[in-house]
Design an enzyme around this catalytic site. Structure first.
Site, mmCIF file in Angstrom:
data_model
loop_
_atom_site.group_PDB
_atom_site.id
_atom_site.type_symbol
_atom_site.label_atom_id
_atom_site.label_comp_id
_atom_site.label_asym_id
_atom_site.label_seq_id
_atom_site.Cartn_x
_atom_site.Cartn_y
_atom_site.Cartn_z
ATOM 1 N N ASN A 7 60.606 16.296 31.737
ATOM 2 C CA ASN A 7 59.465 16.605 32.254
ATOM 3 C C ASN A 7 59.391 18.137 31.895
ATOM 4 O O ASN A 7 60.322 18.607 32.982
ATOM 5 C CB ASN A 7 59.028 15.889 33.378
ATOM 6 C CG ASN A 7 57.842 16.585 34.562
ATOM 7 O OD1 ASN A 7 57.323 16.853 33.574
ATOM 8 N ND2 ASN A 7 57.792 15.767 35.583
ATOM 9 N N ARG A 88 56.852 12.901 29.493
ATOM 10 C CA ARG A 88 56.296 13.149 30.720
ATOM 11 C C ARG A 88 54.529 14.287 30.012
ATOM 12 O O ARG A 88 55.218 15.391 29.965
ATOM 13 C CB ARG A 88 56.512 13.508 31.637
ATOM 14 C CG ARG A 88 55.049 13.778 32.253
ATOM 15 C CD ARG A 88 55.158 14.134 34.376
ATOM 16 N NE ARG A 88 54.176 13.518 35.073
ATOM 17 C CZ ARG A 88 54.210 14.096 36.072
ATOM 18 N NH1 ARG A 88 54.550 14.942 36.405
ATOM 19 N NH2 ARG A 88 53.022 13.588 36.684
ATOM 20 N N HIS A 177 48.942 10.511 38.085
ATOM 21 C CA HIS A 177 49.618 9.851 38.472
ATOM 22 C C HIS A 177 49.806 8.444 37.571
ATOM 23 O O HIS A 177 49.734 6.808 38.416
ATOM 24 C CB HIS A 177 49.460 9.584 39.566
ATOM 25 C CG HIS A 177 49.663 10.865 40.349
ATOM 26 N ND1 HIS A 177 48.768 11.063 41.648
ATOM 27 C CD2 HIS A 177 50.389 12.070 40.619
ATOM 28 C CE1 HIS A 177 48.895 12.299 42.248
ATOM 29 N NE2 HIS A 177 50.006 12.746 41.624
ATOM 30 N N ARG A 236 45.195 20.989 48.023
ATOM 31 C CA ARG A 236 44.043 20.495 47.279
ATOM 32 C C ARG A 236 43.528 19.956 48.386
ATOM 33 O O ARG A 236 43.064 18.787 48.991
ATOM 34 C CB ARG A 236 44.226 19.664 46.105
ATOM 35 C CG ARG A 236 44.970 19.732 45.310
ATOM 36 C CD ARG A 236 45.361 19.169 44.038
ATOM 37 N NE ARG A 236 46.393 19.698 42.620
ATOM 38 C CZ ARG A 236 46.915 18.943 42.361
ATOM 39 N NH1 ARG A 236 47.163 17.805 43.312
ATOM 40 N NH2 ARG A 236 47.481 19.183 42.227
ATOM 41 N N GLU A 379 58.502 6.943 38.324
ATOM 42 C CA GLU A 379 58.017 7.607 36.975
ATOM 43 C C GLU A 379 59.273 7.568 35.394
ATOM 44 O O GLU A 379 58.316 7.702 33.832
ATOM 45 C CB GLU A 379 57.362 8.815 36.704
ATOM 46 C CG GLU A 379 55.586 8.560 37.532
ATOM 47 C CD GLU A 379 55.275 10.173 38.451
ATOM 48 O OE1 GLU A 379 56.520 10.691 39.803
ATOM 49 O OE2 GLU A 379 54.464 10.713 38.566
#
Ligand code: AMP
Length: 393
Positions: A7, A88, A177, A236, A379
């Site tokens: 990643n 990723r 996600h 957020r 992940e």
């Protein structure tokens, strides 16, 4: 077969090497402050962690050091032992509904989508090119955070904006996600021993999203064109009245970049509590009687419950609700508050079983109308699995 799952961020490179198909993690780590002063990397091997200060002018240097570590620690003998590398990718737009080999055409499409993920897609391309330069014989695969959401129907992915905006400007819901939602939904179906399931998966970390998954396919998700939609997150705002944006830009006399920073970095739990984006700090604040922490958590929980209720109706029922990611896997009080707010649907929490962190556990009672599970996400493993499949296809 040895596969690397990576990643790449603009100044970082996280990696994990797997023995496949056994899914055994051989080594993991992260290179940080790439291209900056004070760069270093950390490696986790055999339960031990070591940190080394090194100069990291670019991602290529990070891959070179990674290869040296793999050889020194006898994880691989030669470069040829690294058969595949899975990268990723945050934004795959409408182009990709699955993981693919990183051909020139694929890289060009990822680049084209950079305007939708300006911080992430260019960094991922840097990572792919560095990996290709250092380990040229390995198959380079790309795994998209958006791919799992490509089964969402048009009525759920379109915004009620001028219709042409989707074709002309790519304005639609892509979600994020996806790799995590896919992983926990597969695991949940495995536990239920059925594929014909109605699942609501809650990935609640610093970023947070909820998905509705019918028979293994995603039919709705709370994130939108960008990750700043749906749930209230660490920093957020999630869903808001869109017209607040131009109104407050006029009031505060700020430009779109400044507004974007407020919506993404200064809102959410941090914006309401005024102290932190971290749910642990919010919980500590509540214990000390901080009213704004209490309010922030109330709003945060409310929004999660709203989405679960919405997807319950959309799925016409639900077999299981899954909690995952930092908050979902670890926050006993937030899980409790969410499940308690769902009691009208007959969902019942087993208080004792809920008292766990970071492991697979059913946390609902045996007479609960919907099963509730905690399933830690992985992940990196999904990236390695997809890369392994591409090698064998
Ligand atoms: P993630 O983005 O999935 O890495 O999640 C990070 C977030 O998880 C942190 O910002 C915390 O809010 C939350 N978190 C991590 N550990 C705990 C914990 N033990 N209790 C409550 N929240 C936690």
């Amino acid at each position: 077969m040895k596969i690397l799952s990576v990643n790449a961020g603009s100044s970082s490179l996280k990696f994990q090497m797997y023995e496949m198909p056994d899914e055994e993690v051989l080594i993991s780590g992260v290179f940080e402050r790439i291209g900056m002063e004070g760069s270093f990397y950390t490696i986790k091997l055999n339960g031990e962690k070591k940190e080394k200060k090194v100069e990291l002018p670019d991602h290529k240097k990070a891959f070179e050091l990674l290869v040296s570590e793999l050889m020194e620690n006898k994880i691989v003998d030669t470069l040829d032992d690294i058969v595949g590398i899975g990268h990723r990718i945050v934004q795959g737009g409408s182009y990709f509904d699955r993981s693919v080999v990183a051909s020139d055409d694929v890289i060009q499409k990822i680049d084209e989508l950079s305007s939708l993920a300006p911080l992430h897609n260019p960094a991922a391309i840097t990572g792919i090119k560095a990996a290709q330069a250092v380990i040229p014989e390995a198959l380079q695969a790309v795994v998209f955070d958006t791919a799992f959401h490509q089964t969402i129907p048009e009525e759920n992915y379109l915004y009620a904006l001028p219709y042409e905006w989707e074709k002309e400007y790519k304005i639609r819901r892509y979600g994020a996600h996806g790799t995590s939602h896919k992983y926990v939904s597969l695991k949940m179906n495995e536990i239920l021993d059925r594929q014909d399931t109605k699942l609501i998966t809650c990935h609640i970390g610093n970023g947070a999203s909820i998905s509705a998954i019918l028979n293994g396919k995603c039919i709705n998700t709370s994130m939108g064109l960008t990750p700043n939609a749906g749930l209230i997150m660490g920093t957020r705002c999630g869903d808001i009245d869109a017209t607040i944006v131009p109104y407050m830009m006029d009031v505060l006399k700020i430009n779109s970049k400044e507004m974007d920073t407020i919506l993404n970095k200064k809102s959410g739990l941090l914006g309401i509590s005024g102290i932190s984006s971290d749910s642990r700090d919010i919980e500590a604040g509540i214990k000390e009687g901080n009213k704004r922490c209490e309010l922030a958590e109330k709003m945060y929980v409310r929004r999660i419950v709203d989405y679960i209720a919405k997807y319950y109706v959309e799925l016409e029922g639900c077999d299981a609700i899954v909690f995952t990611a930092g908050v979902g896997e670890n926050s006993v009080p937030i899980r409790r508050k969410v499940v308690e707010a769902l009691s009208v649907l007959g969902v019942k929490l087993d208080e004792e079983k809920n008292n766990i962190r970071g492991s697979i556990q059913k946390i609902s009672t045996s007479d609960s109308s919907i099963k509730v599970y905690v399933i830690p996400t992985d992940e990196e493993l999904m990236i390695a699995r997809d890369t392994f499949e591409l090698i064998n296809s």
